[in-house]
Design a protein around this motif. Structure first.
Motif, PDB file in Angstrom:
ATOM      1  N   LEU A 189     -33.321  -7.227  25.254  1.00  0.00           N
ATOM      2  CA  LEU A 189     -31.972  -7.471  25.776  1.00  0.00           C
ATOM      3  C   LEU A 189     -31.958  -7.364  27.298  1.00  0.00           C
ATOM      4  O   LEU A 189     -31.383  -8.206  27.992  1.00  0.00           O
ATOM      5  CB  LEU A 189     -31.006  -6.460  25.165  1.00  0.00           C
ATOM      6  N   LEU A 190     -32.615  -6.331  27.814  1.00  0.00           N
ATOM      7  CA  LEU A 190     -32.661  -6.143  29.267  1.00  0.00           C
ATOM      8  C   LEU A 190     -33.445  -7.263  29.950  1.00  0.00           C
ATOM      9  O   LEU A 190     -33.051  -7.738  31.022  1.00  0.00           O
ATOM     10  CB  LEU A 190     -33.303  -4.792  29.593  1.00  0.00           C
ATOM     11  N   GLN A 191     -34.540  -7.680  29.335  1.00  0.00           N
ATOM     12  CA  GLN A 191     -35.334  -8.751  29.933  1.00  0.00           C
ATOM     13  C   GLN A 191     -34.530 -10.040  30.077  1.00  0.00           C
ATOM     14  O   GLN A 191     -34.755 -10.830  30.990  1.00  0.00           O
ATOM     15  CB  GLN A 191     -36.594  -9.002  29.090  1.00  0.00           C
TER      16      GLN A 191
ATOM     17  N   LEU B  58     -20.877  -3.237  28.598  1.00  0.00           N
ATOM     18  CA  LEU B  58     -21.612  -3.884  27.512  1.00  0.00           C
ATOM     19  C   LEU B  58     -22.901  -3.130  27.198  1.00  0.00           C
ATOM     20  O   LEU B  58     -23.210  -2.853  26.036  1.00  0.00           O
ATOM     21  CB  LEU B  58     -21.922  -5.330  27.882  1.00  0.00           C
ATOM     22  N   LEU B  59     -23.671  -2.796  28.243  1.00  0.00           N
ATOM     23  CA  LEU B  59     -24.925  -2.090  28.020  1.00  0.00           C
ATOM     24  C   LEU B  59     -24.692  -0.669  27.524  1.00  0.00           C
ATOM     25  O   LEU B  59     -25.397  -0.182  26.634  1.00  0.00           O
ATOM     26  CB  LEU B  59     -25.748  -2.066  29.307  1.00  0.00           C
ATOM     27  N   SER B  60     -23.689   0.001  28.101  1.00  0.00           N
ATOM     28  CA  SER B  60     -23.375   1.355  27.651  1.00  0.00           C
ATOM     29  C   SER B  60     -22.961   1.350  26.185  1.00  0.00           C
ATOM     30  O   SER B  60     -23.387   2.200  25.401  1.00  0.00           O
ATOM     31  CB  SER B  60     -22.258   1.942  28.512  1.00  0.00           C
ATOM     32  N   GLY B  61     -22.137   0.376  25.804  1.00  0.00           N
ATOM     33  CA  GLY B  61     -21.713   0.266  24.411  1.00  0.00           C
ATOM     34  C   GLY B  61     -22.873  -0.001  23.478  1.00  0.00           C
ATOM     35  O   GLY B  61     -22.966   0.584  22.392  1.00  0.00           O
ATOM     36  N   ALA B  62     -23.782  -0.876  23.908  1.00  0.00           N
ATOM     37  CA  ALA B  62     -24.947  -1.183  23.078  1.00  0.00           C
ATOM     38  C   ALA B  62     -25.822   0.052  22.877  1.00  0.00           C
ATOM     39  O   ALA B  62     -26.284   0.334  21.766  1.00  0.00           O
ATOM     40  CB  ALA B  62     -25.761  -2.304  23.727  1.00  0.00           C
ATOM     41  N   MET B  63     -26.032   0.810  23.944  1.00  0.00           N
ATOM     42  CA  MET B  63     -26.883   2.000  23.833  1.00  0.00           C
ATOM     43  C   MET B  63     -26.211   3.105  23.031  1.00  0.00           C
ATOM     44  O   MET B  63     -26.866   3.808  22.255  1.00  0.00           O
ATOM     45  CB  MET B  63     -27.281   2.492  25.223  1.00  0.00           C
ATOM     46  N   ASN B  64     -24.905   3.261  23.215  1.00  0.00           N
ATOM     47  CA  ASN B  64     -24.198   4.265  22.416  1.00  0.00           C
ATOM     48  C   ASN B  64     -24.218   3.912  20.930  1.00  0.00           C
ATOM     49  O   ASN B  64     -24.384   4.785  20.076  1.00  0.00           O
ATOM     50  CB  ASN B  64     -22.754   4.406  22.894  1.00  0.00           C
ATOM     51  N   GLU B  65     -24.040   2.637  20.633  1.00  0.00           N
ATOM     52  CA  GLU B  65     -24.079   2.212  19.234  1.00  0.00           C
ATOM     53  C   GLU B  65     -25.468   2.443  18.646  1.00  0.00           C
ATOM     54  O   GLU B  65     -25.606   2.903  17.499  1.00  0.00           O
ATOM     55  CB  GLU B  65     -23.699   0.732  19.123  1.00  0.00           C
TER      56      GLU B  65
ATOM     57  N   GLU C 252     -24.544   2.175  39.041  1.00  0.00           N
ATOM     58  CA  GLU C 252     -25.285   2.192  40.308  1.00  0.00           C
ATOM     59  C   GLU C 252     -26.608   1.449  40.175  1.00  0.00           C
ATOM     60  O   GLU C 252     -27.005   0.689  41.071  1.00  0.00           O
ATOM     61  CB  GLU C 252     -25.533   3.636  40.747  1.00  0.00           C
ATOM     62  N   ALA C 253     -27.291   1.663  39.053  1.00  0.00           N
ATOM     63  CA  ALA C 253     -28.575   0.991  38.831  1.00  0.00           C
ATOM     64  C   ALA C 253     -28.392  -0.520  38.735  1.00  0.00           C
ATOM     65  O   ALA C 253     -29.155  -1.294  39.334  1.00  0.00           O
ATOM     66  CB  ALA C 253     -29.232   1.525  37.564  1.00  0.00           C
ATOM     67  N   LEU C 254     -27.374  -0.950  38.015  1.00  0.00           N
ATOM     68  CA  LEU C 254     -27.132  -2.387  37.854  1.00  0.00           C
ATOM     69  C   LEU C 254     -26.684  -3.019  39.172  1.00  0.00           C
ATOM     70  O   LEU C 254     -27.066  -4.158  39.485  1.00  0.00           O
ATOM     71  CB  LEU C 254     -26.074  -2.613  36.775  1.00  0.00           C
ATOM     72  N   THR C 255     -25.896  -2.298  39.945  1.00  0.00           N
ATOM     73  CA  THR C 255     -25.462  -2.809  41.247  1.00  0.00           C
ATOM     74  C   THR C 255     -26.662  -3.063  42.151  1.00  0.00           C
ATOM     75  O   THR C 255     -26.752  -4.110  42.812  1.00  0.00           O
ATOM     76  CB  THR C 255     -24.507  -1.806  41.924  1.00  0.00           C
TER      77      THR C 255
END
Length: 205
Positions: free
Chosen positions: A189-191, A158-165, A136-139
Motif C-alpha cells: 500500500l505504501l509503495q 486514510l493511513l492511520s485508519g488502515a493501520m488501526n484497523e 509530519e512524516a507524510l508532509t
C-alpha cells in the motif's frame, strides 16, 4: 506536613493507582475488574481513588492515554533511528504494527479502548498520541518529492485508519504469521504512494 510533601504523596498515589489499574485491566479486561480490586491492589482507599479519578472509567481512560503515548513514543523513536524519510515512514509503520501485538497493548488499547470509551473518543485520543508524527512524516515525503503531491490531512487519516484497523484485527488474531502478512500488505500500500523515478531516454544516432 508541607504542601510540597502532600503534593508528592498525591502524585505517588496517582501513579500507584495507574500501575495497579493498568496491570489489572491488561490481565483481566475492563469489565472483569472492580473498584474494590483496584484499590486493594494499589493499597489505597476508595476515597483516594475518587480524589484523582471520577471512577473506574476515568482511571481506564488515563491508563489508555498512558499506553497510547508509550506506543507513539516507541514508534517515533524507531522512525527517528532511520536517516532516510521513506525508511522512517516504513520503520514507524512496522513499529506500530509490532507494538499492537503486545498483549497489554492489545487488551487495553485495541480491545477495551473502543468498547469502553466509544469509537469517537478513542479515535480522538489516538490522533492526539500518534497522528501528528504520521502527518509530519507524510508532509516531508510530499515536500521532498518522494510521494505523489497531495493534501496530507486526508492521507494521514486514510493511513492511520488502515493501520488501526489492521491492529484491531491482529489483536483478535491467533495466527503467528498474520503480523508478517499484514506488514507485507501495508508495505505494498505504501509503495503505491511512492513516485517512480524517471529515466532519461537517450536518442540513438
Amino acid at each position: 506536613m508541607t504542601e510540597g510533601v502532600r503534593a508528592r504523596q498525591r502524585e505517588q498515589t496517582k501513579r500507584t493507582l495507574l500501575r495497579a489499574g493498568r496491570r489489572l485491566f491488561a490481565t483481566h479486561g475492563y469489565t472483569a475488574v472492580g473498584l474494590a480490586e483496584i484499590v486493594h491492589t494499589a493499597g489505597v482507599t476508595k476515597g483516594a481513588l475518587y480524589h484523582h479519578f471520577t471512577g473506574k472509567a476515568d482511571l481506564f481512560r488515563a491508563v489508555l492515554e498512558q499506553v497510547q503515548q508509550e506506543v507513539a513514543q516507541k514508534v517515533a523513536a524507531t522512525a527517528d533511528a532511520e536517516d532516510d524519510p521513506w525508511e522512517q515512514l516504513q520503520a514507524g509503520c512496522r513499529a506500530f504494527l509490532a507494538a499492537s501485538t503486545d498483549p497489554d497493548v492489545q487488551q487495553i488499547m485495541l480491545i477495551d479502548g473502543p468498547a469502553v470509551l466509544g469509537w469517537s473518543e478513542w479515535r480522538a485520543l489516538d490522533e492526539a498520541a500518534s497522528a501528528r508524527h504520521l502527518a509530519e512524516a507524510l508532509t516531508t515525503l510530499v515536500e521532498t518529492g518522494v510521494i505523489t503531491p497531495q493534501p496530507v490531512e486526508p492521507l494521514t487519516h486514510l493511513l492511520s485508519g488502515a493501520m488501526n484497523e489492521a491492529a484491531l484485527w491482529l489483536a483478535r488474531s491467533t495466527n503467528p504469521s498474520d503480523l508478517a502478512d499484514t506488514w507485507a500488505a501495508l508495505s505494498q500500500l505504501l509503495q503505491g504512494l511512492r513516485l517512480k523515478p524517471t529515466h532519461a531516454v537517450v536518442a540513438s544516432d
